[in-house]
Design an enzyme around this catalytic site. Structure first.
Site, PDB file in Angstrom:
ATOM      1  N   TRP A 156      -7.245   3.673 -10.824  1.00 23.25           N
ATOM      2  CA  TRP A 156      -6.543   3.620  -9.536  1.00 23.25           C
ATOM      3  C   TRP A 156      -7.257   2.676  -8.586  1.00 23.25           C
ATOM      4  CZ3 TRP A 156      -1.936   4.809  -7.608  1.00 23.25           C
ATOM      5  CH2 TRP A 156      -1.779   4.862  -6.217  1.00 23.25           C
ATOM      6  N   TRP A 157      -8.577   2.794  -8.511  1.00 25.24           N
ATOM      7  CA  TRP A 157      -9.340   1.921  -7.621  1.00 25.24           C
ATOM      8  C   TRP A 157      -9.141   0.454  -7.997  1.00 25.24           C
ATOM      9  CZ3 TRP A 157     -14.703   4.828  -7.391  1.00 25.24           C
ATOM     10  CH2 TRP A 157     -14.581   5.933  -6.557  1.00 25.24           C
TER      11      TRP A 157
ATOM     12  N   HIS B  14       1.427   4.174  -3.024  1.00 23.56           N
ATOM     13  CA  HIS B  14       1.185   5.599  -2.785  1.00 23.56           C
ATOM     14  C   HIS B  14       2.464   6.429  -2.914  1.00 23.56           C
ATOM     15  CE1 HIS B  14      -2.808   4.370  -1.611  1.00 23.56           C
ATOM     16  NE2 HIS B  14      -3.151   5.635  -1.690  1.00 23.56           N
TER      17      HIS B  14
ATOM     18  N   TYR C 276      -3.259  16.139   1.768  1.00 26.76           N
ATOM     19  CA  TYR C 276      -3.894  14.824   1.861  1.00 26.76           C
ATOM     20  C   TYR C 276      -2.896  13.853   2.498  1.00 26.76           C
ATOM     21  CZ  TYR C 276      -6.681  10.834   0.037  1.00 26.76           C
ATOM     22  OH  TYR C 276      -7.438   9.702  -0.118  1.00 26.76           O
TER      23      TYR C 276
ATOM     24  N   TYR D 124       0.838  -1.202   0.000  1.00 27.01           N
ATOM     25  CA  TYR D 124       0.000   0.000   0.000  1.00 27.01           C
ATOM     26  C   TYR D 124       0.875   1.255   0.000  1.00 27.01           C
ATOM     27  CZ  TYR D 124      -3.700   3.279   1.280  1.00 27.01           C
ATOM     28  OH  TYR D 124      -4.588   4.342   1.295  1.00 27.01           O
TER      29      TYR D 124
END
Length: 104
Positions: free
Chosen positions: A76-77, A22, A41, A18
């Site tokens: 992306w999802w 990112h 963010y 993960y």
């Protein structure tokens, strides 16, 4: 400008993956977020529960989770679906959090 927080859930054993994904966020996705008023963010991980805690500033009415109709976000999802809890459309299961304290 408003600050919004939400939580998501990481699949066990995939914290490194993960983070790697990112760290290598696609430039076109980052641009889309910024162009839609998303800034500052951050995502944090509680390693005991695999809960991801996200917080972002929004200069507008929508959050990053509201951009799911765009092709880059759908892509992306789909890319992230194997590492986190998702809905049938691959969007992350995202639960809004209520702010209960703020210190300036």
């Amino acid at each position: 400008m408003q600050t919004v927080a939400f939580k998501m859930k990481l699949n066990p054993g995939l914290a490194g993956e993960y983070k790697k994904r990112h760290d290598e966020i696609w430039p076109e996705l980052k641009k889309l977020l910024k162009d839609n008023g998303i800034s500052d963010y951050s995502i944090f991980l509680d390693e005991e529960t695999n809960i991801l805690f996200a917080v972002q500033k929004q200069d507008g009415n929508g959050s990053s989770q509201d951009l799911g109709s765009t092709e880059i976000v759908k892509k992306w999802w789909a890319y992230m679906a194997e590492v986190m809890e998702t809905n049938p459309d691959n969007s992350p299961v995202s639960i809004p959090l209520q702010q209960v304290f703020y210190m300036e």
